[in-house]
Design an enzyme around this catalytic site. Structure first.
Site, short mmCIF file in Angstrom:
data_model
loop_
_atom_site.label_atom_id
_atom_site.label_comp_id
_atom_site.label_asym_id
_atom_site.label_seq_id
_atom_site.Cartn_x
_atom_site.Cartn_y
_atom_site.Cartn_z
N ASP A 439 0.87 -1.17 0.00
CA ASP A 439 0.00 0.00 0.00
C ASP A 439 0.91 1.22 0.00
OD1 ASP A 439 -2.30 1.56 0.17
OD2 ASP A 439 -2.24 1.57 2.35
N GLY A 809 -4.28 -0.55 6.53
CA GLY A 809 -5.67 -0.18 6.73
C GLY A 809 -6.61 -1.35 6.63
#
Length: 1143
Positions: A439, A809
């Site tokens: 990410d 996340g």
């Protein structure tokens, strides 16, 4: 019953399955029950392990319509069997029509798979998810199984059943000590496993159920209180002003909400959600049917936190429920955690094949022992025990505990460096990772953005760049006014919140934002007057008020405030946002635009855009900056407040004047570049998967070294079919497209593909055979939704990559769970799904995890080979002793298995990982040429030395044959002790105390140690054995010496004979085994090279094909168009697309 063709459930979807119908057959059930009784329950266990056999043994095929049992097989070869249920036979369905209750009966047949009910649909003659008819309870139920259920499931594992069988057999043969030791280890292993699994279920249950059941206000006949579990699609719920956790997916129909969507997106930035436009309001969006994807900014998703609401003229903030339960965004996320696709690993498949080989060897020994015993007229009980005992010798029951040891030690080492593991079996798989997805925000880069500078434009010319706009000379400029108004910021508890880019941009102006109170809002119909103004210190000195001036008029004329009249929120599809504002005291309004530079420039008058705009923009993006463009337009005086509320967005965002650029910097974390360099040196591919903007992602990829400066980036822009036109992909080059017009990169050039989430979805659906080619060189995937991240992981795995995923996340949960090795940098929701969680908030944990995974994998190979050789060595010893009707004694077995084997296994696993990540990867499977050659040479050498020792001892001058009365091996000892110890009670009826037994025991004991030394691999994956802090070989030497001393008093000649023979074999093996392995590997390589070597991994095979394809990679002036195959005319070469040059 007539058979029918296979039915397909969830056709053309990710979880597509084949379905077969069966009906329970009573006579078959009776036959199977009889077989279970006759086999003592073993047949029942076999059917439990093989559910497909169970269905076919107890049922007959029938039509799916009449099925009582269904058998499903997924695309990943998983099998499921389910009973078809009926809702009470005939369910009473209640319908309210004109306040009249109507009851009618309906027979409903269904089965449940992965928390989803599949109902029989007569129209399509198949089972399907009928969410339009049956919604069920609005609850995401994560059931925590009882300890008893988990215990039964764990104990019924084939290995534990085999251990139970072995323990019973050893007890019958009076091997009580070793049986007790195995029971003790098994209990500890089962207890540890139960604790880990139970903890994972409880953690997930607590996370899901924290806010799953709440009281909500629902607009039905009147506004009434109801439990959230009673909500169904179509209900209108009232969103409380003080906020709530959404219990379902709902679309706003009135009011505005400030929502924290970190559960879905991973970004803990408040997002403004506006109400769904009504048809006829001038907005095109209001004229189309509701779509979850298209109307995302109007949708409140389940599990997200509504921080506060805003309403108008006393209206309530209302939302219509659109999805409930497991159908919601949160439900799909939880389902991906609960039911991940199985991760296949070659090591475990090869381990079972290897065990089958050992079982075959055991079968030979089984038949041999029976024949030999019958020929020597051995009692039946002894024949049964000794024949079955040779199976437990060949297939070691302690193998699971031995294989687990290395993983447990690796787990402890990971914990010491701050990496916690909830799925220990994944540690081995991490040793094979050759691609890692990252990410971006919060993983590769810092969470926030910093303003690097601004570059204003006046009269179509760029000014020099400036550090900030906080200047008194610029306070009344349109550039600063755009920075101060064009955002979606809001005050929450007195603190500004919103998108980090908006926040940094507004803070750079130094202005103050004031929002209207509820009382002020109620004065205007559907208008939110938010006011921004500069601080007093930036304003020029106020003129002196004359005595005749009115105080209010003076304050009004001296004040400089801008009110935001209307806001068009940022759209990722449009790549821009716009606001309409009015300066206090002015009659005419202004439109301010902010967005991607290319998009903003295209909406501006050409004479206001500088000629060197493209060069300046390219210069900034190449340096890794995120660039935002600003524009302004003075609106006509006829546009009043109320008219502005209904004006079309496209009309507002036209004929703008270009104001300049804002340059933002998304700083990399200090460790990012170094870690990526380490991974590249180790030939591990790195891929960026982010929800951020495409150009920003490419810039960050270049900045961190993921894409080297000399490499080219090809952006794939895919468009779905529209207006009768086929889906197509337009190829463009991200850097200096003018340099690449009409030509593709040379073969020696490296190229990388970049695409957005929308393009990825189109390619996945319409260009299936092109997808694998793209992921082979795909490096940047931007604007990816959570489910698309999971799909990308699966696409990479489909070409045989071992994929790691690193994110921070909850939007990464599905991908973290699906990847071979997922590591979360957050201890929140993501850590529940991720097999690994790091306390270090940067990617330095990734190389550490791979190094420990490689060490654990090599340890597993070493332990497995050692345990296999240990079984074969003991098998050889026992087989040789069976020929003279002898065997090893209970304490001899106990000493070998506990004092030597387990101690060696547990200390062999202590070698820590090598300090560097090397480019070479450990083998992924046990069935490989060099490994098998190593094992086979060891077996032959051990067999040779034991056979020589067995035969040679019988030719010694002091040798004489054993009889129960003579007790040959201890004759000297008995003579020394006197006649009182020569009683019948001490007779050796099992023929254990003989010369052959002693010789083979000592030789085999040293062979175990020799094999342990040889199989303890060190560099380049583990530290050398001599650095093992436990120094296990010293312990083994002490143990061997203690037994030698104990037996010295018996017959010193046989002891020295056996020890010297064993030491000679140790010297020979240590000197020549390395040469044997090297020579064998070279021979195998030479034999393989004589034939054309085909790569095993699919991505290697694909790379070879593409290297000779003249049309790959696509040229920047080409378009790839989907080519639907005509009936009876399949596409050429299996291709479903064609490449065309742009006109």
């Amino acid at each position: 019953m007539e058979k029918e063709e296979l039915k397909i459930v969830n056709k053309d979807e990710e979880d597509e399955m084949e379905l077969q119908g069966y009906r329970v057959c009573r006579w078959r059930v009776a036959v199977v029950s009889l077989g279970v009784l006759c086999t003592g329950g073993f047949l029942l266990l076999l059917l439990y392990w093989m559910p497909e056999w169970c269905v076919k043994a107890t049922c007959t095929r029938t039509t799916v319509r009449e099925a009582e049992v269904v058998l499903l097989q997924s695309t990943v070869s998983q099998l499921y069997t389910f009973m078809v249920n009926e809702m009470g036979g005939k369910a009473q369905i209640k319908v309210i029509f004109d306040n009249i209750l109507i009851f009618f009966s309906l027979q409903i047949r269904y089965f449940t798979l992965h928390s989803t009910k599949y109902y029989w649909n007569d129209e399509v003659q198949n089972f399907e998810v009928l969410t339009r008819l049956f919604f069920g309870v609005n609850e995401i139920a994560v059931k925590v199984p009882s300890v008893f259920k988990l215990l039964i499931k764990e104990v019924l594992n084939p290995f534990y059943i085999f251990q139970l069988f072995s323990v019973i057999l050893w007890s019958a043969d009076e091997y009580y000590y070793y049986a007790a030791a195995i029971v003790f280890m098994s209990v500890i292993s089962i207890a540890t496993s139960l604790y880990t699994i139970k903890k994972q279920y409880v953690t997930l249950h607590d996370m899901v159920s924290a806010h799953s059941i709440v009281r909500v206000s629902v607009c039905r006949a009147n506004i009434e209180e109801a439990l959230s579990t009673d909500l169904v699609p179509g209900d209108v719920m009232v969103i409380p002003s003080n906020g709530t956790i959404m219990p379902c997916d709902a679309v706003l129909v009135s009011g505005t909400c400030i929502v924290n969507e970190s559960m879905l997106t991973g970004e803990s930035v408040p997002v403004t959600k506006t109400n769904l436009p009504n048809p006829g309001e001038g907005d095109k969006e209001g004229d189309v049917a509701y779509s979850m994807e298209e109307h995302k900014r109007h949708t409140l998703f389940c599990g997200t936190h509504v921080i506060q609401t805003r309403f108008y003229s006393g209206e309530l903030v209302k939302a219509v429920v659109v999805r409930t339960g497991f159908s919601t965004a949160k439900g799909q996320l939880v389902r991906s955690i609960l039911y991940p696709k199985p991760t296949d690993f070659k090591l475990y498949r090869d381990a079972y094949l290897f065990l089958l080989c050992l079982v075959a060897i055991a079968g030979i020994g089984f038949v041999y022992s029976i024949v030999l015993s019958v020929m020597n007229k051995v009692p039946a009980k002894t024949i049964i025990i000794e024949s079955l005992d040779i199976i437990t010798i060949t297939v070691p029951p302690a193998l699971p505990a031995a294989m687990t040891a290395g993983i447990v030690y690796a787990q402890r080492r990971l914990k010491r460096i701050g990496i916690f593991c909830i799925s220990p079996q994944r540690i081995n798989i991490c040793g094979q990772l050759n691609l890692v997805c990252f990410d971006k925000t919060g993983t590769l880069t810092e969470d926030g953005l910093d303003l690097w500078g601004v570059q204003r434009v006046e009269k179509g010319t760029f000014h020099l760049s400036e550090e900030n706009a906080y200047k008194d000379t610029l306070v009344k400029s349109q550039f600063v006014a755009c920075m101060a108004t064009c955002h979606s910021l809001t005050n929450i508890d007195g603190k500004l919140s919103g998108d980090p880019l908006d926040l940094k941009m507004f803070e750079a102006t130094g202005w103050i934002l004031e929002e209207a109170t509820e009382e002020e809002t109620s004065l205007h119909n559907r208008i939110m007057p938010t006011v921004v103004r500069p601080p007093k210190q930036l304003m020029p000195p106020e003129p002196v008020m004359s005595p005749e001036q009115d105080m209010e008029l003076y304050e009004l004329s001296s004040a400089y405030e801008i009110g935001i009249v209307r806001q068009f929120p940022f759209s990722s599809a449009l790549q821009r946002m716009c606001v309409v504002a009015r300066l206090l005291g002015e009659k005419r309004m202004d439109a301010y635009l902010k967005g991607a530079p290319e998009v903003v420039a295209s909406l501006c008058k050409k004479d206001t855009v500088p000629e060197d705009f493209a060069e300046v923009l390219e210069d900034y993006t190449k340096q890794g900056f995120r660039v935002i463009a600003l524009a302004h337009r003075r609106l006509e005086s006829k546009l009043t407040w109320h008219k502005v509320q209904n004006v079309n967005r496209d009309q507002m965002e036209a004929n703008m004047e270009f104001l300049g650029l804002i340059i933002m910097q998304n700083k990399l974390k200090a460790e990012t570049s170094g870690v990526l360099q380490d991974l590249h040196r180790a030939h591990i591919r790195t891929v960026m998967v982010t929800g951020d903007n495409m150009l920003t992602a490419i810039s960050v990829a270049r900045d961190c070294g993921m894409i080297p400066p000399q490499d080219q980036v090809i952006i794939a822009d895919a468009l779905p079919p529209k207006d009768g036109q086929a889906a197509k992909i337009t190829w463009r080059y991200a850097d200096n497209p003018s340099k690449h017009v009409g030509k593709a990169p040379h073969l020696e050039d490296q190229y990388h593909f970049a695409m957005s989430g929308k393009s990825f979805a189109v390619i996945t659906e319409h260009f299936q055979d092109l997808l694998q080619k793209l992921v082979l060189h795909g490096t940047v995937f931007a604007r990816m939704a959570p489910d698309q991240k999971t799909e990308l992981i699966e696409a990479l795995q489909s070409v045989d990559y071992f994929v790691g995923m690193c994110g921070d996340g909850a939007n990464d949960c599905g991908a973290l769970k699906r990847a071979h090795g997922g590591i979360s940098l957050s201890e929140l929701e993501a850590s529940v799904a991720s097999p690994f969680t790091s306390r270090t908030p940067n990617i330095s944990c990734v190389p550490s995890l791979i190094r420990e995974g490689r060490a654990a994998l090599i340890t597993s190979f070493c332990v497995f080979k050692f345990m296999a050789l240990y079984s074969i060595i003991q098998y050889i010893s026992v087989t040789l002793l069976y020929s003279i009707l002898s065997n090893l004694g209970d304490f001899q077995f106990l000493f070998i298995d506990i004092a030597i084997i387990l101690l060696v296994v547990f200390t062999m696993s202590l070698n820590p990982a090598w300090k560097e990540l090397v480019s070479r990867r450990p083998p992924s499977g046990l069935i490989s040429g060099p490994l098998l050659f190593s094992v086979l040479t060891q077996i032959l050498i051990c067999l040779g030395f034991q056979t020589i020792a067995f035969l040679w001892v019988r030719h010694q001058a002091w040798y004489h044959i054993w009889t129960p009365q003579s007790d040959a091996c201890n004759s000297s000892l008995r003579a020394n002790l006197g006649p009182e110890h020569n009683s019948s009670e001490e007779r050796d009826d099992h023929n254990i105390k003989n010369y052959e037994n002693t010789s083979l025991f000592y030789v085999s004991s040293f062979q175990y140690l020799i094999v342990a030394i040889i199989f303890s691999k060190g560099k380049p994956f583990r530290q050398p054995s001599y650095k093992n802090c436990e120094d296990h070989y010293l312990h083994q030497f002490n143990a061997a010496v203690s037994v030698l001393v104990e037996r010295m008093n018996g017959e010193i000649l046989i002891v020295f004979f056996a020890v010297s023979f064993a030491l000679f074999s140790l010297l020979l093996l240590c000197c020549f085994q390395g040469g044997f392995d090297l020579w064998g590997a070279k021979c195998l390589s030479w034999l393989c090279c004589r034939q054309r070597k085909v790569p095993k991994a699919r991505y290697m095979h694909l790379a070879q094909e593409l290297s000779v394809d003249p049309d790959w990679p696509p040229k920047p002036t080409t378009t790839t168009e989907a080519k639907p195959p005509l009936p009876g005319n399949p596409p050429e070469n299996g291709s479903s697309y064609q490449i065309m040059a742009d006109s």
